[in-house]
Design a protein around this motif. Sequence first.
Motif, PDB file in Angstrom:
ATOM      1  N   LEU A   5      55.538  89.453  33.798  1.00  0.00           N
ATOM      2  CA  LEU A   5      55.042  88.101  34.130  1.00  0.00           C
ATOM      3  C   LEU A   5      53.807  87.798  33.290  1.00  0.00           C
ATOM      4  O   LEU A   5      52.822  88.533  33.359  1.00  0.00           O
ATOM      5  N   GLU A   6      53.873  86.743  32.505  1.00  0.00           N
ATOM      6  CA  GLU A   6      52.738  86.371  31.643  1.00  0.00           C
ATOM      7  C   GLU A   6      51.671  85.680  32.485  1.00  0.00           C
ATOM      8  O   GLU A   6      51.993  84.885  33.382  1.00  0.00           O
ATOM      9  N   ASN A   7      50.419  85.927  32.184  1.00  0.00           N
ATOM     10  CA  ASN A   7      49.337  85.185  32.830  1.00  0.00           C
ATOM     11  C   ASN A   7      49.221  83.818  32.173  1.00  0.00           C
ATOM     12  O   ASN A   7      49.487  83.685  30.973  1.00  0.00           O
ATOM     13  N   PRO A   8      48.824  82.788  32.935  1.00  0.00           N
ATOM     14  CA  PRO A   8      48.631  81.480  32.295  1.00  0.00           C
ATOM     15  C   PRO A   8      47.509  81.559  31.266  1.00  0.00           C
ATOM     16  O   PRO A   8      46.566  82.341  31.436  1.00  0.00           O
ATOM     17  N   THR A   9      47.615  80.754  30.213  1.00  0.00           N
ATOM     18  CA  THR A   9      46.577  80.799  29.165  1.00  0.00           C
ATOM     19  C   THR A   9      45.728  79.530  29.155  1.00  0.00           C
ATOM     20  O   THR A   9      44.734  79.462  28.447  1.00  0.00           O
ATOM     21  N   GLN A  10      46.133  78.501  29.904  1.00  0.00           N
ATOM     22  CA  GLN A  10      45.327  77.279  30.005  1.00  0.00           C
ATOM     23  C   GLN A  10      45.102  76.967  31.482  1.00  0.00           C
ATOM     24  O   GLN A  10      45.981  77.247  32.308  1.00  0.00           O
ATOM     25  N   PHE A  11      43.952  76.381  31.762  1.00  0.00           N
ATOM     26  CA  PHE A  11      43.632  76.029  33.143  1.00  0.00           C
ATOM     27  C   PHE A  11      43.116  74.597  33.216  1.00  0.00           C
ATOM     28  O   PHE A  11      42.376  74.152  32.338  1.00  0.00           O
ATOM     29  N   PHE A  12      43.549  73.913  34.269  1.00  0.00           N
ATOM     30  CA  PHE A  12      43.128  72.540  34.541  1.00  0.00           C
ATOM     31  C   PHE A  12      42.443  72.558  35.896  1.00  0.00           C
ATOM     32  O   PHE A  12      43.055  72.980  36.881  1.00  0.00           O
ATOM     33  N   ASN A  13      41.182  72.146  35.940  1.00  0.00           N
ATOM     34  CA  ASN A  13      40.452  72.080  37.209  1.00  0.00           C
ATOM     35  C   ASN A  13      40.654  70.681  37.788  1.00  0.00           C
ATOM     36  O   ASN A  13      40.136  69.705  37.254  1.00  0.00           O
ATOM     37  N   SER A  14      41.436  70.602  38.874  1.00  0.00           N
ATOM     38  CA  SER A  14      41.803  69.286  39.403  1.00  0.00           C
ATOM     39  C   SER A  14      40.630  68.587  40.093  1.00  0.00           C
ATOM     40  O   SER A  14      40.691  67.395  40.386  1.00  0.00           O
ATOM     41  N   LEU A  15      39.538  69.328  40.366  1.00  0.00           N
ATOM     42  CA  LEU A  15      38.389  68.687  41.015  1.00  0.00           C
ATOM     43  C   LEU A  15      37.545  67.910  40.015  1.00  0.00           C
ATOM     44  O   LEU A  15      37.134  66.788  40.276  1.00  0.00           O
ATOM     45  N   ASN A 120      48.905  39.573  24.740  1.00  0.00           N
ATOM     46  CA  ASN A 120      48.803  39.317  26.186  1.00  0.00           C
ATOM     47  C   ASN A 120      48.208  40.545  26.872  1.00  0.00           C
ATOM     48  O   ASN A 120      48.692  41.660  26.661  1.00  0.00           O
ATOM     49  N   CYS A 121      47.164  40.296  27.666  1.00  0.00           N
ATOM     50  CA  CYS A 121      46.473  41.406  28.342  1.00  0.00           C
ATOM     51  C   CYS A 121      46.670  41.375  29.845  1.00  0.00           C
ATOM     52  O   CYS A 121      46.865  40.317  30.444  1.00  0.00           O
ATOM     53  N   TYR A 122      46.590  42.529  30.458  1.00  0.00           N
ATOM     54  CA  TYR A 122      46.472  42.659  31.906  1.00  0.00           C
ATOM     55  C   TYR A 122      45.640  43.912  32.172  1.00  0.00           C
ATOM     56  O   TYR A 122      45.368  44.679  31.234  1.00  0.00           O
ATOM     57  N   ALA A 123      45.212  44.072  33.408  1.00  0.00           N
ATOM     58  CA  ALA A 123      44.299  45.184  33.695  1.00  0.00           C
ATOM     59  C   ALA A 123      44.574  45.734  35.092  1.00  0.00           C
ATOM     60  O   ALA A 123      44.950  44.990  35.998  1.00  0.00           O
ATOM     61  N   GLU A 124      44.394  47.043  35.247  1.00  0.00           N
ATOM     62  CA  GLU A 124      44.564  47.699  36.550  1.00  0.00           C
ATOM     63  C   GLU A 124      43.297  48.469  36.892  1.00  0.00           C
ATOM     64  O   GLU A 124      42.678  49.079  36.009  1.00  0.00           O
ATOM     65  N   LYS A 125      42.938  48.443  38.186  1.00  0.00           N
ATOM     66  CA  LYS A 125      41.769  49.222  38.636  1.00  0.00           C
ATOM     67  C   LYS A 125      42.107  50.700  38.641  1.00  0.00           C
ATOM     68  O   LYS A 125      43.205  51.086  39.049  1.00  0.00           O
ATOM     69  N   LEU A 126      41.144  51.506  38.217  1.00  0.00           N
ATOM     70  CA  LEU A 126      41.279  52.963  38.275  1.00  0.00           C
ATOM     71  C   LEU A 126      40.423  53.466  39.417  1.00  0.00           C
ATOM     72  O   LEU A 126      39.240  53.102  39.511  1.00  0.00           O
ATOM     73  N   GLN A 127      41.007  54.253  40.282  1.00  0.00           N
ATOM     74  CA  GLN A 127      40.239  54.883  41.351  1.00  0.00           C
ATOM     75  C   GLN A 127      40.827  56.261  41.583  1.00  0.00           C
ATOM     76  O   GLN A 127      41.980  56.505  41.191  1.00  0.00           O
ATOM     77  N   GLN A 128      40.068  57.152  42.198  1.00  0.00           N
ATOM     78  CA  GLN A 128      40.518  58.532  42.331  1.00  0.00           C
ATOM     79  C   GLN A 128      41.954  58.577  42.874  1.00  0.00           C
ATOM     80  O   GLN A 128      42.236  57.958  43.907  1.00  0.00           O
TER      81      GLN A 128
END
Length: 189
Positions: A5-15, A120-128
């Motif tokens: 079993l290979e260990n992961p080589t990249q990590f993403f911190n979701s916090l 033509n433009c439109y926009a969306e709010k970004l929130q967590q």
Amino acid sequence: MNNHLENPTQFFNSLNGSLSGGQIVHSKTCIADMAGYYHNESARSSLDQAKIVYRVAAHFAEKPGTTGGLFFGISTVFPGLVGQEYFMTKGHFHAIRNRSEYYWCIQGEGVLIFMDEDGNCYAEKLQQGSLHYIPRKVAHRLANTGNEPLVVGACWPSDAGHDYTTITQLGFSIRLLNIDGQPQLQKVR
Ligand code: PA5
Ligand code: NI
């Protein structure tokens, strides 16, 4: 069969959205790199040119331009204003126009501005936790409207490429301005 079993080589911190491990490329964009992108160029040129507007960390598992692969990136846009305009990314069309992308907001507050090839433009709010689909042939730009860093994940095809030239020539047809402390979209053409 290799039953190890290979260990992961990249990590993403979701916090906090940080990426670590191999094949991660870090880049930063300063006020000096944003010449021609903000509505108020004299406000931009009077700011500290070394100030960082945004950072990107990306995992490039493929050679850019490879068809069939994916890239994964985390963009962090810092809070700030250039004149009345919020700190934002340059924004781009994909060089191969019919390539789409996902963005999702990990932390902070902001707006995702879209523009099609007819302007033509439109926009969306970004929130967590918000998820945003960027259709093919649509330019996209992030703006931070909060007081904290805006952290946004992205996943896009490895052959998409970035076309900034069309944006420097045309600009987005809407701008996101801070008017009396509130984000407001304004049409500029
Ligand atoms: O691929 C994307 O859309 C993102 O990773 C962006 O490149 C990133 O947000 C930086 O923005 P820009 O490329 O417009 O400078
Ligand atoms: Ni993109």
